[in-house]
Design a protein around this motif. Structure first.
Motif, PDB file in Angstrom:
ATOM      1  N   SER A 213      17.208  38.486 -45.937  1.00 41.91           N
ATOM      2  CA  SER A 213      18.080  38.460 -47.107  1.00 41.91           C
ATOM      3  C   SER A 213      17.253  38.338 -48.379  1.00 41.91           C
ATOM      4  CB  SER A 213      19.041  37.269 -47.027  1.00 41.91           C
ATOM      5  OG  SER A 213      19.902  37.381 -45.927  1.00 41.91           O
ATOM      6  N   PRO A 214      17.575  39.139 -49.409  1.00 42.08           N
ATOM      7  CA  PRO A 214      16.897  38.966 -50.694  1.00 42.08           C
ATOM      8  C   PRO A 214      17.134  37.559 -51.228  1.00 42.08           C
ATOM      9  CG  PRO A 214      18.170  41.001 -50.644  1.00 42.08           C
ATOM     10  CD  PRO A 214      18.561  40.229 -49.429  1.00 42.08           C
ATOM     11  N   ARG A 215      16.097  36.979 -51.800  1.00 39.40           N
ATOM     12  CA  ARG A 215      16.230  35.613 -52.300  1.00 39.40           C
ATOM     13  C   ARG A 215      15.239  35.393 -53.435  1.00 39.40           C
ATOM     14  NH1 ARG A 215      15.062  33.364 -46.522  1.00 39.40           N
ATOM     15  NH2 ARG A 215      16.159  35.279 -46.176  1.00 39.40           N
ATOM     16  N   GLY A 216      15.573  34.450 -54.298  1.00 42.16           N
ATOM     17  CA  GLY A 216      14.654  34.099 -55.377  1.00 42.16           C
ATOM     18  C   GLY A 216      14.427  35.254 -56.333  1.00 42.16           C
TER      19      GLY A 216
ATOM     20  N   THR B 201       3.734  36.344 -57.685  1.00 43.50           N
ATOM     21  CA  THR B 201       4.848  36.186 -58.625  1.00 43.50           C
ATOM     22  C   THR B 201       6.205  36.239 -57.931  1.00 43.50           C
ATOM     23  OG1 THR B 201       3.580  37.137 -60.452  1.00 43.50           O
ATOM     24  CG2 THR B 201       5.980  37.183 -60.662  1.00 43.50           C
ATOM     25  N   TYR B 202       6.349  37.091 -56.926  1.00 41.30           N
ATOM     26  CA  TYR B 202       7.672  37.382 -56.362  1.00 41.30           C
ATOM     27  C   TYR B 202       7.846  36.823 -54.959  1.00 41.30           C
ATOM     28  CZ  TYR B 202       8.212  40.419 -60.353  1.00 41.30           C
ATOM     29  OH  TYR B 202       8.316  40.884 -61.642  1.00 41.30           O
ATOM     30  N   ASP B 203       9.056  36.320 -54.704  1.00 47.15           N
ATOM     31  CA  ASP B 203       9.381  35.839 -53.361  1.00 47.15           C
ATOM     32  C   ASP B 203       9.423  36.997 -52.372  1.00 47.15           C
ATOM     33  OD1 ASP B 203      10.226  32.872 -53.839  1.00 47.15           O
ATOM     34  OD2 ASP B 203      11.226  34.010 -55.416  1.00 47.15           O
ATOM     35  N   MET B 204       9.846  38.155 -52.842  1.00 52.57           N
ATOM     36  CA  MET B 204       9.958  39.335 -51.991  1.00 52.57           C
ATOM     37  C   MET B 204       9.638  40.564 -52.823  1.00 52.57           C
ATOM     38  SD  MET B 204      13.322  40.667 -49.838  1.00 52.57           S
ATOM     39  CE  MET B 204      13.271  39.286 -48.705  1.00 52.57           C
ATOM     40  N   VAL B 205       8.819  41.462 -52.272  1.00 54.55           N
ATOM     41  CA  VAL B 205       8.485  42.717 -52.944  1.00 54.55           C
ATOM     42  C   VAL B 205       8.824  43.867 -52.003  1.00 54.55           C
ATOM     43  CG1 VAL B 205       6.669  44.166 -53.930  1.00 54.55           C
ATOM     44  CG2 VAL B 205       6.659  41.697 -54.352  1.00 54.55           C
ATOM     45  N   PHE B 206       9.599  44.823 -52.482  1.00 51.98           N
ATOM     46  CA  PHE B 206       9.883  46.048 -51.746  1.00 51.98           C
ATOM     47  C   PHE B 206       8.912  47.120 -52.219  1.00 51.98           C
ATOM     48  CE2 PHE B 206      13.814  43.705 -51.423  1.00 51.98           C
ATOM     49  CZ  PHE B 206      14.231  43.953 -50.118  1.00 51.98           C
ATOM     50  N   GLU B 207       8.121  47.645 -51.299  1.00 51.19           N
ATOM     51  CA  GLU B 207       7.131  48.671 -51.634  1.00 51.19           C
ATOM     52  C   GLU B 207       7.754  50.036 -51.395  1.00 51.19           C
ATOM     53  OE1 GLU B 207       4.733  51.630 -51.750  1.00 51.19           O
ATOM     54  OE2 GLU B 207       4.997  51.076 -49.647  1.00 51.19           O
ATOM     55  N   ALA B 208       7.995  50.781 -52.487  1.00 48.89           N
ATOM     56  CA  ALA B 208       8.684  52.063 -52.405  1.00 48.89           C
ATOM     57  C   ALA B 208       7.992  53.113 -53.256  1.00 48.89           C
ATOM     58  CB  ALA B 208      10.139  51.905 -52.848  1.00 48.89           C
ATOM     59  N   THR B 209       6.666  53.042 -53.341  1.00 49.30           N
ATOM     60  CA  THR B 209       5.932  53.955 -54.215  1.00 49.30           C
ATOM     61  C   THR B 209       5.745  55.331 -53.602  1.00 49.30           C
ATOM     62  OG1 THR B 209       3.796  53.268 -53.310  1.00 49.30           O
ATOM     63  CG2 THR B 209       4.646  52.025 -55.192  1.00 49.30           C
ATOM     64  N   GLY B 210       5.800  55.413 -52.253  1.00 51.10           N
ATOM     65  CA  GLY B 210       5.465  56.679 -51.604  1.00 51.10           C
ATOM     66  C   GLY B 210       3.991  56.988 -51.679  1.00 51.10           C
ATOM     67  N   SER B 211       3.171  55.979 -51.963  1.00 48.08           N
ATOM     68  CA  SER B 211       1.739  56.158 -52.126  1.00 48.08           C
ATOM     69  C   SER B 211       0.998  55.135 -51.280  1.00 48.08           C
ATOM     70  CB  SER B 211       1.350  55.986 -53.593  1.00 48.08           C
ATOM     71  OG  SER B 211      -0.046  55.817 -53.736  1.00 48.08           O
ATOM     72  N   PRO B 212      -0.113  55.531 -50.648  1.00 49.31           N
ATOM     73  CA  PRO B 212      -0.896  54.558 -49.881  1.00 49.31           C
ATOM     74  C   PRO B 212      -1.408  53.397 -50.726  1.00 49.31           C
ATOM     75  CG  PRO B 212      -1.572  56.802 -49.340  1.00 49.31           C
ATOM     76  CD  PRO B 212      -0.659  56.894 -50.530  1.00 49.31           C
ATOM     77  N   GLU B 213      -1.574  53.618 -52.018  1.00 55.28           N
ATOM     78  CA  GLU B 213      -2.098  52.570 -52.881  1.00 55.28           C
ATOM     79  C   GLU B 213      -1.063  51.484 -53.181  1.00 55.28           C
ATOM     80  OE1 GLU B 213      -2.400  55.921 -53.666  1.00 55.28           O
ATOM     81  OE2 GLU B 213      -4.421  55.950 -52.800  1.00 55.28           O
ATOM     82  N   GLY B 214       0.201  51.774 -52.941  1.00 55.94           N
ATOM     83  CA  GLY B 214       1.250  50.837 -53.316  1.00 55.94           C
ATOM     84  C   GLY B 214       1.209  49.523 -52.562  1.00 55.94           C
ATOM     85  N   LEU B 215       0.773  49.544 -51.308  1.00 51.21           N
ATOM     86  CA  LEU B 215       0.802  48.325 -50.504  1.00 51.21           C
ATOM     87  C   LEU B 215      -0.117  47.253 -51.069  1.00 51.21           C
ATOM     88  CD1 LEU B 215       1.778  46.711 -48.120  1.00 51.21           C
ATOM     89  CD2 LEU B 215       0.099  47.882 -46.679  1.00 51.21           C
ATOM     90  N   ALA B 216      -1.294  47.631 -51.548  1.00 53.37           N
ATOM     91  CA  ALA B 216      -2.219  46.643 -52.113  1.00 53.37           C
ATOM     92  C   ALA B 216      -1.585  45.937 -53.313  1.00 53.37           C
ATOM     93  CB  ALA B 216      -3.524  47.327 -52.518  1.00 53.37           C
ATOM     94  N   THR B 217      -0.900  46.687 -54.152  1.00 53.36           N
ATOM     95  CA  THR B 217      -0.232  46.088 -55.315  1.00 53.36           C
ATOM     96  C   THR B 217       0.890  45.158 -54.869  1.00 53.36           C
ATOM     97  OG1 THR B 217      -0.721  48.068 -56.619  1.00 53.36           O
ATOM     98  CG2 THR B 217       0.993  46.601 -57.461  1.00 53.36           C
ATOM     99  N   ALA B 218       1.647  45.579 -53.858  1.00 52.15           N
ATOM    100  CA  ALA B 218       2.749  44.755 -53.356  1.00 52.15           C
ATOM    101  C   ALA B 218       2.239  43.449 -52.768  1.00 52.15           C
ATOM    102  CB  ALA B 218       3.547  45.540 -52.319  1.00 52.15           C
ATOM    103  N   LEU B 219       1.130  43.509 -52.025  1.00 51.34           N
ATOM    104  CA  LEU B 219       0.554  42.298 -51.441  1.00 51.34           C
ATOM    105  C   LEU B 219       0.143  41.307 -52.520  1.00 51.34           C
ATOM    106  CD1 LEU B 219      -1.689  43.864 -48.652  1.00 51.34           C
ATOM    107  CD2 LEU B 219       0.358  42.482 -48.289  1.00 51.34           C
ATOM    108  N   LEU B 220      -0.427  41.820 -53.586  1.00 47.82           N
ATOM    109  CA  LEU B 220      -0.862  40.949 -54.679  1.00 47.82           C
ATOM    110  C   LEU B 220       0.334  40.308 -55.369  1.00 47.82           C
ATOM    111  CD1 LEU B 220      -3.269  39.963 -56.427  1.00 47.82           C
ATOM    112  CD2 LEU B 220      -2.820  41.921 -57.918  1.00 47.82           C
TER     113      LEU B 220
END
Length: 481
Positions: free
Chosen positions: A177-180, A241-260
């Motif tokens: 569930s989305p939260r925070g 910063t975020y309790d939950m991040v949805f990675e939807a960039t369609g790019s391999p580079e997006g996951l590193a940004t989401a993890l951070l």
């Protein structure tokens, strides 16, 4: 041909193994016994049972998966397109569920996945426009009768064509569930629909905020119009910063940004087919709707939060494969309902876990170097089924802590898992009927996001333009009439 009735003959553009396109001739014909034949360029391609219906395609949305078909582990050539709106002979408008498994044929009780409410993960399924079953980027499509979903009268074809990707966005909210404070990374086709799904969910009373994480200032205004609380530059987000991040960039580079950006949960929606943070099988990870986290004993009992399905375990036994390279202590103290197998991966054959699924609920690995082979063991044969991994769909892979004598892994992903305790989740397609219901009940919300996606319509005879413009337009819709 004697004993058959010609039903539909047409030309379609197919995707080849090198990513190029060519034209091919198709014939869909129904035999006297009701079964179907699909021929391509005069040669038999596929035989289907009698539970299929020939539909006239109206619109077909194109997404990143279509453009990445040549990177996927499925047979090519193929007619792409799984976001399909079509018409029946009576003129009624319908959408199509993309998973062609036992439920599609009325035989769910013959499959443990389908019987337990997981038809989208049926190992015997074909997938419309992706795996074997020709897609809707054509004049006609064959769809299992049980996969045909009527479009409400108040929902237009131009809106209904977004039902499949919107259903996938709603599915993402079922895992956790989305939260925070929630961040959505990427404001393209999928990101915009994810934001809409989150806002639709919040309208029902779920308390959380939604931020759009964007790369370019030109995306700020569009993201705000989607109804998010704020727009933030993804390059300037502080760690955690975020309790939950949805990675939807369609790019391999997006996951590193989401993890951070995340302090606890990252939900991966991108399926690029490309190596990402050193992992070759992350797309398959998403297809199987798996989770990845550091090892802890409570996580061995992992289940999705918001999906009511029959028990996924045989007699509540949790089947766990532990890599011989994994540093897991006190195994003898684990709960009695945990069954542990420690055989080397090369000795596993896919049918020896002792569970109803033939594979494990959990895999514990000693390093991320084992991830790819666990998701898709190279020595396993699919034997006519969809490719399968050591872990069943909607199971979890746990990364064990490093042995004292091991050299510590230093990748961004391993650090996020082991040092910051980040959890990775993934999800695939959802309930198209539910998506159409939201379109019907919240028409202003849905029509506004679709307008802002600025869909670009291309005639079906000019499919190649969709590939040429895929990076320019927010959304490409093929006009199949």
């Amino acid at each position: 041909m004697a004993g058959t009735k010609r039903a539909a003959a047409f030309e379609a553009t197919v995707v080849l193994a090198d990513g190029s396109l060519r034209r091919a001739s198709y014939m869909y014909s129904r035999e006297d016994n009701g079964n179907w034949r699909i021929e391509r360029d005069g040669e038999l391609l596929l035989t289907l049972g009698s539970c299929y219906e020939l539909l006239r395609c109206v619109l077909c949305g194109m997404c990143g998966t279509d453009f990445a078909l040549h990177r996927m582990p499925f047979p090519l050539p193929q007619i792409a397109g799984h976001e399909v709106v079509a018409r029946r002979e009576d003129g009624s408008l319908v959408a199509i569920d993309i998973n062609d498994g036992h439920v599609s044929h009325g035989s769910a009780d013959s499959c443990p996945f389908c019987e337990r409410g997981l038809p989208s993960q049926c190992p015997y399924r074909m997938t419309l426009g992706i795996d074997r079953l020709p897609g809707g980027a054509a004049r006609y499509v064959l769809a299992p009768i049980n996969n045909i979903v009527p479009v409400p009268v108040s929902v237009s074809a131009e809106t209904a064509v977004f039902a499949e990707p919107f259903a996938a966005s709603l599915q993402a909210l079922r895992v956790r569930s989305p939260r925070g404070r929630v961040g959505v990374l990427g404001v393209g086709r999928l990101g915009a629909l994810l934001m809409t799904a989150l806002i639709a969910s919040r309208n029902k009373g779920s308390p959380f905020t939604v931020d759009a994480l964007v790369r370019h200032t030109s995306q700020h205004e569009m993201a705000l119009r989607l109804g998010v609380d704020s727009v933030v530059s993804s390059a300037e987000v502080p760690q955690g910063t975020y309790d939950m991040v949805f990675e939807a960039t369609g790019s391999p580079e997006g996951l590193a940004t989401a993890l951070l950006a995340s302090k606890r949960i990252v939900h991966i929606k991108s399926t690029t087919g490309q190596r990402t943070l050193g992992l070759a099988n992350l797309t398959a990870f998403v297809v199987d709707e798996l989770a990845l986290a550091s090892f802890s004993l409570p996580r061995v009992q992992f289940q999705w939060e918001n999906v009511a399905v029959a028990p996924l375990r045989s007699k509540d036994i949790i089947s766990v494969w532990v890599s011989p390279h994994a540093h897991v202590s006190h195994v003898d103290c684990w709960p009695q309902n945990v069954r542990i197998v420690t055989a080397p991966l090369r000795d596993l054959q896919g049918e020896n876990s002792g569970t109803i699924f033939g594979v494990f609920d959990v895999a514990i690995i000693g390093s991320l170097g084992e991830f790819d082979d666990v998701v898709r063991p190279p020595h396993w044969s699919s034997n006519g089924k969809s490719p399968q991994g050591v872990v069943r769909a909607r199971g979890i892979i746990l990364l064990a802590p490093q042995r004292p004598d091991q050299e510590a892994e230093s990748s961004a992903l391993s650090r996020a898992l082991l040092e910051r305790d980040i959890e990775l989740y993934s999800s695939r397609c959802g309930d198209i009927g539910e998506a159409l219901s939201v379109f019907e009940k919240q028409p202003e919300l849905c029509s506004s996001v679709i307008r802002r996606l600025n869909p670009h319509r291309i005639p079906i005879d000019k499919v190649s333009e969709a590939w040429a413009t895929k990076g320019v337009w927010s959304k490409v819709i093929l006009d199949c009439l």
